[in-house]
Design a protein around this motif. Structure first.
Motif, short mmCIF file in Angstrom:
data_model
loop_
_atom_site.label_atom_id
_atom_site.label_comp_id
_atom_site.label_asym_id
_atom_site.label_seq_id
_atom_site.Cartn_x
_atom_site.Cartn_y
_atom_site.Cartn_z
N PRO A 297 -16.30 5.68 26.88
CA PRO A 297 -16.36 7.11 26.56
C PRO A 297 -14.98 7.71 26.29
CG PRO A 297 -16.49 6.80 28.92
CD PRO A 297 -16.51 5.42 28.31
N LEU A 298 -14.97 8.80 25.54
CA LEU A 298 -13.74 9.58 25.41
C LEU A 298 -13.39 10.16 26.77
CD1 LEU A 298 -14.24 11.55 22.07
CD2 LEU A 298 -13.35 9.24 22.42
N THR A 299 -12.11 10.15 27.08
CA THR A 299 -11.67 10.70 28.36
C THR A 299 -10.25 11.21 28.21
OG1 THR A 299 -11.47 10.25 30.72
CG2 THR A 299 -10.89 8.45 29.24
N LEU A 300 -9.60 11.41 29.34
CA LEU A 300 -8.25 11.97 29.35
C LEU A 300 -7.27 11.02 28.70
CD1 LEU A 300 -6.17 14.11 30.45
CD2 LEU A 300 -6.09 12.69 32.53
N GLY A 301 -6.52 11.52 27.70
CA GLY A 301 -5.45 10.75 27.07
C GLY A 301 -4.11 11.35 27.42
N HIS A 302 -3.13 10.48 27.61
CA HIS A 302 -1.78 10.94 27.94
C HIS A 302 -1.02 11.33 26.67
CE1 HIS A 302 2.49 10.71 29.07
NE2 HIS A 302 2.08 10.95 30.31
N GLY A 303 -1.03 10.46 25.68
CA GLY A 303 -0.41 10.77 24.39
C GLY A 303 1.00 10.28 24.22
N LEU B 14 -9.49 20.12 26.89
CA LEU B 14 -8.51 19.34 26.14
C LEU B 14 -8.76 19.40 24.64
CD1 LEU B 14 -8.58 16.18 28.44
CD2 LEU B 14 -6.76 17.91 28.35
N ARG B 15 -7.71 19.32 23.85
CA ARG B 15 -7.85 19.23 22.40
C ARG B 15 -8.35 17.84 22.04
NH1 ARG B 15 -1.62 18.55 20.25
NH2 ARG B 15 -1.05 16.91 21.71
N ASP B 16 -9.06 17.73 20.96
CA ASP B 16 -9.66 16.48 20.52
C ASP B 16 -8.62 15.65 19.77
OD1 ASP B 16 -11.11 14.40 19.44
OD2 ASP B 16 -12.67 15.64 18.56
N ARG B 17 -8.38 14.43 20.28
CA ARG B 17 -7.54 13.46 19.58
C ARG B 17 -8.24 12.10 19.58
NH1 ARG B 17 -5.50 17.39 18.17
NH2 ARG B 17 -3.32 17.96 17.94
N GLY B 18 -9.56 12.14 19.45
CA GLY B 18 -10.34 10.91 19.45
C GLY B 18 -10.33 10.20 18.11
N PRO B 19 -10.99 9.04 18.02
CA PRO B 19 -10.98 8.25 16.78
C PRO B 19 -11.46 9.04 15.56
CG PRO B 19 -11.82 6.93 18.57
CD PRO B 19 -11.66 8.31 19.12
N ALA B 20 -12.48 9.88 15.71
CA ALA B 20 -12.97 10.65 14.56
C ALA B 20 -11.89 11.61 14.06
CB ALA B 20 -14.23 11.42 14.94
N TYR B 21 -11.16 12.21 14.98
CA TYR B 21 -10.08 13.12 14.57
C TYR B 21 -8.98 12.34 13.85
CZ TYR B 21 -6.30 16.49 14.72
OH TYR B 21 -5.27 17.34 14.37
N GLY C 77 -3.28 3.06 17.83
CA GLY C 77 -2.47 3.87 18.74
C GLY C 77 -1.19 4.38 18.12
N GLU C 78 -0.68 3.68 17.11
CA GLU C 78 0.53 4.19 16.44
C GLU C 78 0.21 5.46 15.65
OE1 GLU C 78 3.27 3.08 17.34
OE2 GLU C 78 2.62 1.20 18.26
N VAL C 79 -0.99 5.54 15.08
CA VAL C 79 -1.42 6.78 14.43
C VAL C 79 -1.57 7.90 15.46
CG1 VAL C 79 -3.32 7.87 13.16
CG2 VAL C 79 -2.53 5.58 12.53
N TYR C 80 -2.18 7.57 16.57
CA TYR C 80 -2.36 8.52 17.67
C TYR C 80 -1.02 9.10 18.13
CZ TYR C 80 -3.51 9.50 22.69
OH TYR C 80 -3.65 10.02 23.94
N ARG C 81 -0.03 8.25 18.33
CA ARG C 81 1.27 8.72 18.78
C ARG C 81 2.00 9.47 17.66
NH1 ARG C 81 3.39 5.75 23.65
NH2 ARG C 81 1.65 4.50 24.44
N ALA C 82 1.86 8.99 16.42
CA ALA C 82 2.51 9.70 15.31
C ALA C 82 1.99 11.11 15.16
CB ALA C 82 2.30 8.91 14.01
N LEU C 83 0.68 11.30 15.36
CA LEU C 83 0.10 12.63 15.22
C LEU C 83 0.58 13.59 16.30
CD1 LEU C 83 -3.54 11.81 14.11
CD2 LEU C 83 -1.81 13.03 12.78
N GLY C 84 1.02 13.06 17.44
CA GLY C 84 1.60 13.94 18.44
C GLY C 84 2.79 14.72 17.91
N TYR C 85 3.51 14.12 16.98
CA TYR C 85 4.61 14.82 16.31
C TYR C 85 4.12 15.55 15.06
CZ TYR C 85 7.49 11.77 19.20
OH TYR C 85 8.07 11.10 20.25
#
Length: 418
Positions: free
Chosen positions: A292-298, A231-238, A377-385
């Motif tokens: 732990p970091l794990t599977l994210g849906h996005g 999986l690509r990294d989309r964790g807090p550090a990213y 989570g709003e940053v996380y979802r925004a980065l999906g775009y």
């Protein structure tokens, strides 16, 4: 009782023959939505035009009039072997006709993909003694995916196609199919073509506490699968590393050719940037948390789950990533659009999720982390775009401001009466 929305759509069909350059036109007035390609083929068949979809060439919403009717104008390319009865393209649609002739890199926008996909589908169904009973029904047909519902002798199945930049969905879905409720049953897959043949798994939607409980169980059950998922990294550090780009003028204007219609105002941009210290602190707490970091849906929302009996199933793993699991778990996204859930309902759904993690930290500590994740989570979802779809699609205009919707959710609520 709520009355169904009344619609009136002017539908321009730009008709082309596979391999030909001539473009003809049929214009219809229909009472169905057309944006995603749904109902277009049925409307064409109703006036004697058989064919298959190319690309959506234009869509303009005109709002709802005083008569209560919501109006729009839509133009779709339709490939057809026969142009008999079609009219010449009027001058005002010439530019769209030129676009219909242009080459495309989205596979299902081309003239021959449809026949190849049907051949693959029929071969797979025949191998499973499950013959097709009719034409596929288009549910979505746009740049980031295609989705058909297909009637068969043993119930409906679904064909999903994804472009190269979402190829991970095929491999992730196949890997998750063995985990109850993690993905729909996979009947066949072709990773090279980006094709999935999926069995039905219930009705759309689900009870928010049950959905979030299922999400947590899937995230924990799939921890051993992470190495093979790649999986690509989309964790807090990213996410922390992307804040400069996400909060830049270019991002908040959302268009390299000038301000986007949804661009943040200078006041909104300043208010958003003022939230950055809170976001950074929240992301840092998530980064060092015991979870732990794990599977994210996005992109988890009510439209990406189904329910059959008590079994909730998660759909659409196009945005799958390695991330902090709580970033997916915002219960507000699981309620119908336009509703304002009671805070107690949100808390109930949140706690149903968090109780699956209480072996790692006390519930009150998890609630604090969840509050951080709801913000971040709003940053996380925004980065999906912003660093996903926008740089990958052929026509960026459709998606140029999509991330701004999530960033606006970070702004302070307006003061009542202001």
């Amino acid at each position: 009782m709520t009355q169904p929305m009344r619609r009136e759509t002017t539908l321009h069909l730009l008709l082309t023959q596979p391999g030909g350059t001539e473009v003809a036109c049929r214009t219809l007035t229909v009472d169905h939505p057309m944006y995603y390609g749904e109902h277009v083929l049925e409307a064409a068949r109703a006036v004697g035009v058989e064919g298959w979809l190319g690309r959506r060439l234009a869509f303009t919403g005109h709002g709802t009039g005083e008569d209560g009717v919501t109006r729009a104008t839509c133009a779709w390319q339709l490939f057809t072997p026969d142009l008999t009865g079609a009219a010449p393209v009027p001058d005002e649609l010439r530019e769209l006709a030129d676009a219909a002739r242009a080459s495309t890199r989205t596979p299902w926008f081309g003239p021959h993909w449809h026949a190849d996909a049907l051949s693959w589908l029929d071969d797979e169904l025949a191998a499973q003694d499950r013959p097709r009973l009719g034409n596929p029904v288009v549910l979505k047909h746009w740049q980031i995916s295609l989705l058909w519902r297909v009637p068969t002798r043993r119930g409906d199945v679904y064909v999903k196609a994804v472009p190269d930049f979402f190829a991970r969905e095929v491999t992730v879905t196949c890997a998750l199919a063995g985990v109850p409720g993690a993905a729909p049953p996979v009947l066949a897959a072709d990773a090279r073509r980006g094709l999935l043949l999926l069995d039905g798994c219930g009705e759309a939607g689900g009870d928010p506490p049950a959905v979030l409980r299922q999400l947590a169980q899937v995230q924990r059950a799939t921890l051993p699968l992470l190495p093979e998922l790649d999986l690509r990294d989309r964790g807090p550090a990213y996410l922390l590393a992307q804040l400069d780009a996400l909060f830049s003028d270019a991002s908040l204007h959302a268009d390299e050719h000038g301000p986007h219609p949804d661009a943040l105002t200078p006041e909104e941009a300043a208010a958003l940037r003022a939230r950055r210290p809170d976001l950074e602190a929240a992301l840092e707490r998530l980064r060092v948390s015991p979870v732990p970091l794990t599977l994210g849906h996005g992109d988890l929302h009510g439209g990406n789950v189904t329910t059959r009996g008590k079994q909730v199933t998660l759909l659409d793993w196009s945005d799958a990533s390695l991330t902090h699991p709580f970033l997916d778990a915002n219960p507000a996204y699981l309620f119908p659009d336009g509703t304002d859930p009671d805070p107690a309902m949100l808390d109930t759904a949140r706690d149903a999720y968090l109780r699956e993690w209480t072996d790692l930290a006390p519930l009150d500590d998890l609630r604090a982390l969840h509050a951080d994740a709801t913000l971040a989570g709003e940053v996380y979802r925004a980065l999906g775009y912003f660093d996903g779809i926008q740089g990958a699609v052929e026509d960026r205009r459709e998606w140029a401001g999509a991330h701004l919707w999530h960033l606006r959710r970070l702004l302070p609520a307006p003061v009542s009466g202001a």
